[in-house]
Design a protein around this motif. Sequence first.
Motif, PDB file in Angstrom:
ATOM      1  N   VAL A 157       0.849  -1.187   0.000  1.00 54.88           N
ATOM      2  CA  VAL A 157       0.000   0.000   0.000  1.00 54.88           C
ATOM      3  C   VAL A 157       0.884   1.236   0.000  1.00 54.88           C
ATOM      4  CG1 VAL A 157      -1.751   1.321   1.256  1.00 54.88           C
ATOM      5  CG2 VAL A 157      -1.868  -1.186   1.214  1.00 54.88           C
ATOM      6  N   ILE A 158       0.639   2.135  -0.919  1.00 54.16           N
ATOM      7  CA  ILE A 158       1.311   3.445  -0.914  1.00 54.16           C
ATOM      8  C   ILE A 158       0.447   4.358  -0.063  1.00 54.16           C
ATOM      9  CG2 ILE A 158       2.335   5.265  -2.297  1.00 54.16           C
ATOM     10  CD1 ILE A 158       3.374   2.398  -2.881  1.00 54.16           C
ATOM     11  N   GLY A 159       0.953   4.696   1.121  1.00 52.87           N
ATOM     12  CA  GLY A 159       0.148   5.401   2.104  1.00 52.87           C
ATOM     13  C   GLY A 159       0.098   6.908   1.895  1.00 52.87           C
ATOM     14  N   PRO A 160      -0.838   7.557   2.567  1.00 50.74           N
ATOM     15  CA  PRO A 160      -0.978   9.014   2.481  1.00 50.74           C
ATOM     16  C   PRO A 160       0.085   9.724   3.308  1.00 50.74           C
ATOM     17  CG  PRO A 160      -2.610   8.114   3.974  1.00 50.74           C
ATOM     18  CD  PRO A 160      -1.892   6.941   3.396  1.00 50.74           C
ATOM     19  N   ALA A 161       0.110  11.040   3.197  1.00 44.45           N
ATOM     20  CA  ALA A 161       1.189  11.830   3.796  1.00 44.45           C
ATOM     21  C   ALA A 161       0.786  12.550   5.070  1.00 44.45           C
ATOM     22  CB  ALA A 161       1.705  12.850   2.776  1.00 44.45           C
ATOM     23  N   TRP A 162      -0.469  12.386   5.529  1.00 42.57           N
ATOM     24  CA  TRP A 162      -0.939  13.123   6.696  1.00 42.57           C
ATOM     25  C   TRP A 162      -1.375  12.157   7.790  1.00 42.57           C
ATOM     26  CZ3 TRP A 162       0.170  18.113   6.416  1.00 42.57           C
ATOM     27  CH2 TRP A 162       0.282  18.709   5.157  1.00 42.57           C
ATOM     28  N   VAL A 163      -1.247  12.581   9.040  1.00 42.73           N
ATOM     29  CA  VAL A 163      -1.534  11.712  10.183  1.00 42.73           C
ATOM     30  C   VAL A 163      -2.967  11.186  10.134  1.00 42.73           C
ATOM     31  CG1 VAL A 163      -1.781  11.613  12.698  1.00 42.73           C
ATOM     32  CG2 VAL A 163       0.196  12.773  11.684  1.00 42.73           C
ATOM     33  N   GLY A 164      -3.932  12.091   9.986  1.00 44.51           N
ATOM     34  CA  GLY A 164      -5.322  11.673   9.989  1.00 44.51           C
ATOM     35  C   GLY A 164      -5.644  10.717   8.865  1.00 44.51           C
ATOM     36  N   ASP A 165      -5.105  10.987   7.670  1.00 43.20           N
ATOM     37  CA  ASP A 165      -5.344  10.107   6.528  1.00 43.20           C
ATOM     38  C   ASP A 165      -4.741   8.728   6.772  1.00 43.20           C
ATOM     39  OD1 ASP A 165      -6.667  12.163   5.285  1.00 43.20           O
ATOM     40  OD2 ASP A 165      -5.015  12.699   3.956  1.00 43.20           O
ATOM     41  N   MET A 166      -3.562   8.690   7.410  1.00 38.07           N
ATOM     42  CA  MET A 166      -2.936   7.401   7.679  1.00 38.07           C
ATOM     43  C   MET A 166      -3.764   6.593   8.681  1.00 38.07           C
ATOM     44  SD  MET A 166      -0.426   5.568   6.659  1.00 38.07           S
ATOM     45  CE  MET A 166       0.896   6.630   6.050  1.00 38.07           C
ATOM     46  N   VAL A 167      -4.347   7.266   9.667  1.00 36.81           N
ATOM     47  CA  VAL A 167      -5.225   6.554  10.598  1.00 36.81           C
ATOM     48  C   VAL A 167      -6.422   5.981   9.848  1.00 36.81           C
ATOM     49  CG1 VAL A 167      -6.746   6.784  12.602  1.00 36.81           C
ATOM     50  CG2 VAL A 167      -4.509   7.906  12.609  1.00 36.81           C
ATOM     51  N   MET A 168      -7.037   6.795   9.001  1.00 33.39           N
ATOM     52  CA  MET A 168      -8.189   6.317   8.240  1.00 33.39           C
ATOM     53  C   MET A 168      -7.819   5.176   7.301  1.00 33.39           C
ATOM     54  SD  MET A 168     -10.441   9.738   7.406  1.00 33.39           S
ATOM     55  CE  MET A 168      -9.078  10.808   6.917  1.00 33.39           C
ATOM     56  N   ALA A 169      -6.564   5.146   6.844  1.00 35.37           N
ATOM     57  CA  ALA A 169      -6.127   4.072   5.956  1.00 35.37           C
ATOM     58  C   ALA A 169      -6.183   2.713   6.650  1.00 35.37           C
ATOM     59  CB  ALA A 169      -4.713   4.341   5.456  1.00 35.37           C
ATOM     60  N   GLN A 170      -6.176   2.692   7.978  1.00 31.60           N
ATOM     61  CA  GLN A 170      -6.264   1.405   8.657  1.00 31.60           C
ATOM     62  C   GLN A 170      -7.578   0.694   8.347  1.00 31.60           C
ATOM     63  OE1 GLN A 170      -6.273   1.361  12.975  1.00 31.60           O
ATOM     64  NE2 GLN A 170      -5.466  -0.727  13.039  1.00 31.60           N
ATOM     65  N   ALA A 171      -8.614   1.446   8.043  1.00 31.42           N
ATOM     66  CA  ALA A 171      -9.875   0.819   7.648  1.00 31.42           C
ATOM     67  C   ALA A 171      -9.686  -0.002   6.377  1.00 31.42           C
ATOM     68  CB  ALA A 171     -10.954   1.884   7.444  1.00 31.42           C
ATOM     69  N   LEU A 172      -8.858   0.480   5.451  1.00 34.71           N
ATOM     70  CA  LEU A 172      -8.526  -0.289   4.256  1.00 34.71           C
ATOM     71  C   LEU A 172      -7.793  -1.565   4.635  1.00 34.71           C
ATOM     72  CD1 LEU A 172      -8.005  -0.791   1.207  1.00 34.71           C
ATOM     73  CD2 LEU A 172      -5.980   0.679   1.449  1.00 34.71           C
ATOM     74  N   PHE A 173      -6.798  -1.453   5.518  1.00 32.81           N
ATOM     75  CA  PHE A 173      -6.033  -2.639   5.919  1.00 32.81           C
ATOM     76  C   PHE A 173      -6.958  -3.692   6.545  1.00 32.81           C
ATOM     77  CE2 PHE A 173      -2.643   0.778   7.041  1.00 32.81           C
ATOM     78  CZ  PHE A 173      -2.445   1.044   5.696  1.00 32.81           C
TER      79      PHE A 173
END
Length: 398
Positions: free
Chosen positions: A13-29
């Motif tokens: 996964v190529i992750g986002p660059a911001w803290v909040g977006d990275m937290v939300m990316a956990q829903a994808l994981f």
Amino acid sequence: MVKTVDNPQSILVIGPAWVGDMVMAQALFKALRERHPEVAIDVIAPDWSGPLLARMSEVRETIGLPVAHGELGLRTRWRIARSLRQKGYDQAIVLPRSAKAALLPWFAGIPVRTGYRGEHRYAILNDIRPLDEEAVYRTVDRYVGLALPRGEAMMQPQNRSRTEAGDDADQPSASTDLVPVSRVPNPRLTSTLEQQATAIRALGLDKPRQPAADQPGDRGIRPLARQATDEDNTDKPVLSLCPGAEYGPAKRWPAAYFAALARAYLDKGWRVWLIGSPNDQSIAAQITQQAPSVEDLTGQTELAQAIDLLAASRTVVTNDSGLMHVAAATGTPLVALYGSSDPQYTPPLSDQARILYRGLSCSPCFERECPLEHLDCLRGITPTEVSDALTQLDTVAL
């Protein structure tokens, strides 16, 4: 040519660059793991994100990307991509919508490269998904949508009105299978009692308080600050305040309001912590000037320590910021304050969150500073209203 993979063994996964977006990316994981329980998920992300991703049990490995935000870094991306070829990833999922974000999996020769249409990526992504930004409004739903097979799409959130989502947003194509957003998993960061205790000791929060004049300007685990003893000075309940917002002043509740709320809780016998980055020290100084007994930790914590302090807190009050998403993912009850942004776009993903938002005719403007120079969207949310929301949350949580 469109490529797909039915049963991936490993995904990058190529992750986002911001803290909040990275937290939300956990829903994808989490969604990927639900569909493919044995899949290995690695994440390429900015170096700062390592401690955050380490608190996500779904992530096998974090691969640092030492490229500044907005920088092309072509040589660095090529070097990292060459080192990844031997890992044999079956699929790459690219969350940022820039062309440069898609370069690395292309360089690495990953056979299926999935992402949304955007910024001339047709040559480097081979599983390009269309995105209806009105029908799929929340950021987290857009992320989770990339875990779905082609032909499935996220269902429009039920709390968005027809006018918000567009006249035809609830009329999907007959060939599209809809996945309800109620199935989107909430992020959940791990924070053990031991990690909380370590953070508290490292920051001296287990020591007796200095006189105010000397001070510088899984939810099944009961947080340490809610159960500890007099010995480590955490017997009092803790209210954590996150007064910053990197985006700009139009997302920040006034410092005087934070101070008034802090004084009210200090008078009740609570401890009040201020948590934030070095950029938040100015607003923290304004708060401590008006509420000298608060404990100002802005600029003093590592990201992992901030996670543990928020997990250890009884409740949290926060602007719409990266720390809001972190606090929500710890499961701690929180009140989130929205001004120029839209709580339907990036809400705190927690059943223990309460959102306060005035929804004025000028909201959301998404501006960094109030274009009308009154900030009524936030000034109209009073400390009493926030205190009442906290009381309701605390009653439910206990």
